[in-house]
Design a protein around this motif. Structure first.
Motif, PDB file in Angstrom:
ATOM      1  N   ALA A 199       0.822  -1.211   0.000  1.00  0.00           N
ATOM      2  CA  ALA A 199       0.000   0.000   0.000  1.00  0.00           C
ATOM      3  C   ALA A 199       0.855   1.260   0.000  1.00  0.00           C
ATOM      4  CB  ALA A 199      -0.913  -0.001   1.223  1.00  0.00           C
ATOM      5  N   TYR A 200       0.196   2.355  -0.333  1.00  0.00           N
ATOM      6  CA  TYR A 200       0.778   3.687  -0.272  1.00  0.00           C
ATOM      7  C   TYR A 200      -0.345   4.609   0.174  1.00  0.00           C
ATOM      8  CZ  TYR A 200       2.812   8.118  -1.727  1.00  0.00           C
ATOM      9  OH  TYR A 200       3.298   9.397  -1.730  1.00  0.00           O
ATOM     10  N   SER A 201      -0.081   5.439   1.187  1.00  0.00           N
ATOM     11  CA  SER A 201      -1.137   6.316   1.690  1.00  0.00           C
ATOM     12  C   SER A 201      -0.807   7.771   1.397  1.00  0.00           C
ATOM     13  CB  SER A 201      -1.329   6.109   3.199  1.00  0.00           C
ATOM     14  OG  SER A 201      -0.146   6.387   3.889  1.00  0.00           O
ATOM     15  N   THR A 202      -1.875   8.563   1.187  1.00  0.00           N
ATOM     16  CA  THR A 202      -1.720   9.991   0.938  1.00  0.00           C
ATOM     17  C   THR A 202      -2.624  10.764   1.894  1.00  0.00           C
ATOM     18  OG1 THR A 202      -3.436   9.969  -0.761  1.00  0.00           O
ATOM     19  CG2 THR A 202      -1.173   9.709  -1.507  1.00  0.00           C
ATOM     20  N   GLY A 203      -2.254  11.996   2.146  1.00  0.00           N
ATOM     21  CA  GLY A 203      -3.065  12.836   3.023  1.00  0.00           C
ATOM     22  C   GLY A 203      -2.381  14.170   3.239  1.00  0.00           C
ATOM     23  N   THR A 204      -2.969  14.974   4.129  1.00  0.00           N
ATOM     24  CA  THR A 204      -2.392  16.274   4.453  1.00  0.00           C
ATOM     25  C   THR A 204      -2.305  16.443   5.962  1.00  0.00           C
ATOM     26  OG1 THR A 204      -4.578  17.301   4.364  1.00  0.00           O
ATOM     27  CG2 THR A 204      -3.256  17.393   2.361  1.00  0.00           C
ATOM     28  N   LYS A 205      -1.303  17.167   6.394  1.00  0.00           N
ATOM     29  CA  LYS A 205      -1.082  17.485   7.811  1.00  0.00           C
ATOM     30  C   LYS A 205      -1.110  16.243   8.688  1.00  0.00           C
ATOM     31  CE  LYS A 205      -2.864  22.137   7.373  1.00  0.00           C
ATOM     32  NZ  LYS A 205      -3.827  23.117   7.818  1.00  0.00           N
ATOM     33  N   GLY A 206      -0.534  15.148   8.210  1.00  0.00           N
ATOM     34  CA  GLY A 206      -0.447  13.927   9.000  1.00  0.00           C
ATOM     35  C   GLY A 206      -1.710  13.093   9.042  1.00  0.00           C
ATOM     36  N   GLU A 207      -2.763  13.537   8.377  1.00  0.00           N
ATOM     37  CA  GLU A 207      -4.015  12.781   8.340  1.00  0.00           C
ATOM     38  C   GLU A 207      -4.137  12.052   7.014  1.00  0.00           C
ATOM     39  OE1 GLU A 207      -6.328  12.243  10.739  1.00  0.00           O
ATOM     40  OE2 GLU A 207      -4.916  13.298  12.037  1.00  0.00           O
ATOM     41  N   ILE A 208      -4.318  10.749   7.074  1.00  0.00           N
ATOM     42  CA  ILE A 208      -4.439   9.922   5.873  1.00  0.00           C
ATOM     43  C   ILE A 208      -5.842  10.084   5.306  1.00  0.00           C
ATOM     44  CG2 ILE A 208      -4.464   7.551   5.024  1.00  0.00           C
ATOM     45  CD1 ILE A 208      -2.436   6.958   7.313  1.00  0.00           C
ATOM     46  N   SER A 209      -5.928  10.309   3.988  1.00  0.00           N
ATOM     47  CA  SER A 209      -7.236  10.442   3.360  1.00  0.00           C
ATOM     48  C   SER A 209      -7.506   9.303   2.380  1.00  0.00           C
ATOM     49  CB  SER A 209      -7.367  11.783   2.650  1.00  0.00           C
ATOM     50  OG  SER A 209      -6.342  11.922   1.688  1.00  0.00           O
ATOM     51  N   LYS A 210      -6.501   8.926   1.611  1.00  0.00           N
ATOM     52  CA  LYS A 210      -6.684   7.856   0.623  1.00  0.00           C
ATOM     53  C   LYS A 210      -5.548   6.858   0.729  1.00  0.00           C
ATOM     54  CE  LYS A 210      -9.348  10.456  -2.584  1.00  0.00           C
ATOM     55  NZ  LYS A 210     -10.565  10.030  -3.043  1.00  0.00           N
ATOM     56  N   VAL A 211      -5.848   5.645   0.298  1.00  0.00           N
ATOM     57  CA  VAL A 211      -4.871   4.557   0.313  1.00  0.00           C
ATOM     58  C   VAL A 211      -4.882   3.906  -1.053  1.00  0.00           C
ATOM     59  CG1 VAL A 211      -4.269   2.347   1.379  1.00  0.00           C
ATOM     60  CG2 VAL A 211      -5.295   4.151   2.777  1.00  0.00           C
ATOM     61  N   LYS A 212      -3.688   3.672  -1.600  1.00  0.00           N
ATOM     62  CA  LYS A 212      -3.570   2.934  -2.855  1.00  0.00           C
ATOM     63  C   LYS A 212      -3.074   1.544  -2.543  1.00  0.00           C
ATOM     64  CE  LYS A 212      -2.780   6.693  -6.076  1.00  0.00           C
ATOM     65  NZ  LYS A 212      -1.916   7.231  -7.121  1.00  0.00           N
ATOM     66  N   LEU A 213      -3.767   0.551  -3.101  1.00  0.00           N
ATOM     67  CA  LEU A 213      -3.385  -0.851  -2.946  1.00  0.00           C
ATOM     68  C   LEU A 213      -2.705  -1.309  -4.235  1.00  0.00           C
ATOM     69  CD1 LEU A 213      -6.755  -2.197  -1.506  1.00  0.00           C
ATOM     70  CD2 LEU A 213      -4.808  -1.273  -0.242  1.00  0.00           C
ATOM     71  N   PHE A 214      -1.714  -2.193  -4.109  1.00  0.00           N
ATOM     72  CA  PHE A 214      -0.972  -2.665  -5.279  1.00  0.00           C
ATOM     73  C   PHE A 214      -0.940  -4.186  -5.338  1.00  0.00           C
ATOM     74  CE2 PHE A 214       0.710   1.505  -4.268  1.00  0.00           C
ATOM     75  CZ  PHE A 214       0.669   2.120  -5.497  1.00  0.00           C
ATOM     76  N   LEU A 215      -1.046  -4.709  -6.554  1.00  0.00           N
ATOM     77  CA  LEU A 215      -0.974  -6.147  -6.825  1.00  0.00           C
ATOM     78  C   LEU A 215      -0.139  -6.389  -8.075  1.00  0.00           C
ATOM     79  CD1 LEU A 215      -4.642  -7.466  -6.452  1.00  0.00           C
ATOM     80  CD2 LEU A 215      -2.683  -8.050  -5.031  1.00  0.00           C
ATOM     81  N   HIS A 216       0.336  -7.617  -8.217  1.00  0.00           N
ATOM     82  CA  HIS A 216       1.071  -8.006  -9.419  1.00  0.00           C
ATOM     83  C   HIS A 216       0.217  -8.883 -10.337  1.00  0.00           C
ATOM     84  CE1 HIS A 216       4.878  -6.232  -8.351  1.00  0.00           C
ATOM     85  NE2 HIS A 216       4.669  -6.651  -7.118  1.00  0.00           N
ATOM     86  N   ARG A 217      -1.078  -8.889 -10.107  1.00  0.00           N
ATOM     87  CA  ARG A 217      -2.003  -9.623 -10.974  1.00  0.00           C
ATOM     88  C   ARG A 217      -3.304  -8.831 -11.051  1.00  0.00           C
ATOM     89  NH1 ARG A 217      -2.106 -11.342  -6.046  1.00  0.00           N
ATOM     90  NH2 ARG A 217      -3.999 -11.931  -4.978  1.00  0.00           N
ATOM     91  N   ALA A 218      -4.012  -9.002 -12.119  1.00  0.00           N
ATOM     92  CA  ALA A 218      -5.269  -8.273 -12.296  1.00  0.00           C
ATOM     93  C   ALA A 218      -6.339  -8.854 -11.376  1.00  0.00           C
ATOM     94  CB  ALA A 218      -5.718  -8.356 -13.740  1.00  0.00           C
ATOM     95  N   GLU A 219      -7.055  -7.974 -10.701  1.00  0.00           N
ATOM     96  CA  GLU A 219      -8.193  -8.344  -9.870  1.00  0.00           C
ATOM     97  C   GLU A 219      -9.273  -7.303 -10.093  1.00  0.00           C
ATOM     98  OE1 GLU A 219      -7.981  -8.866  -5.553  1.00  0.00           O
ATOM     99  OE2 GLU A 219      -6.664 -10.581  -5.848  1.00  0.00           O
TER     100      GLU A 219
END
Length: 152
Positions: free
Chosen positions: A15-35
């Protein structure tokens, strides 16, 4: 090893998380196969990479884990494990600490050193819970990082 893991619908994902001022708003999930719900993305490092963006509320766990080594009264980030030799590699960008601890000069302010079973150090597994903003640290043996690194 430094990785971020998210548990989404009872499955573990890189995963990779994004946000502002230390607060997470969105998370990206990663895979090596299509789902279902995952779209292909270009990556310079990974072949066949797929991602899915979700909200923070959709994950049951979100954490970052890595290893530190306490060596000569300093803590260093562990950048590599060498299973065949039972060694780890530590790094610092502080030239004073690098010289004091006899680390090998690499480039500019980068110093590294491989430590094995003959060296006096403590290996620490660090797990930062990004949702509850808590951190746990546990001393581990040289064999344990290989198990943690290869968890499915």
């Amino acid at each position: 090893m430094d990785r971020c893991i998210a548990v989404y619908k009872n499955k573990r994902y890189k995963a990779y998380s994004t946000g502002t001022k230390g607060e997470i708003s969105k998370v990206k999930l990663f895979l090596h196969r299509a789902e279902e719900g995952f779209i292909p993305v270009m990556s310079a490092y990974d072949k066949d990479l797929y991602e899915k963006e979700i909200k923070k509320e959709e994950v049951s766990e979100l954490y970052r884990e890595y290893f530190m080594a306490r060596y000569k009264n300093y803590e260093f980030f562990v950048v590599a494990h060498f299973m065949d030799r039972k060694e780890i590699e530590i790094v610092t960008v502080d030239p004073n600490i690098g010289r004091e601890c006899n680390l090998n000069y690499q480039d500019r302010d980068l110093f590294t050193k491989r430590l094995g079973s003959d060296d006096d150090f403590q290996l620490i597994h660090v797990k930062e819970d990004l949702l509850s903003k808590s951190t746990t640290r546990k001393e581990v043996t040289l064999e344990e990082p290989y198990v943690i690194d290869n968890e499915k």
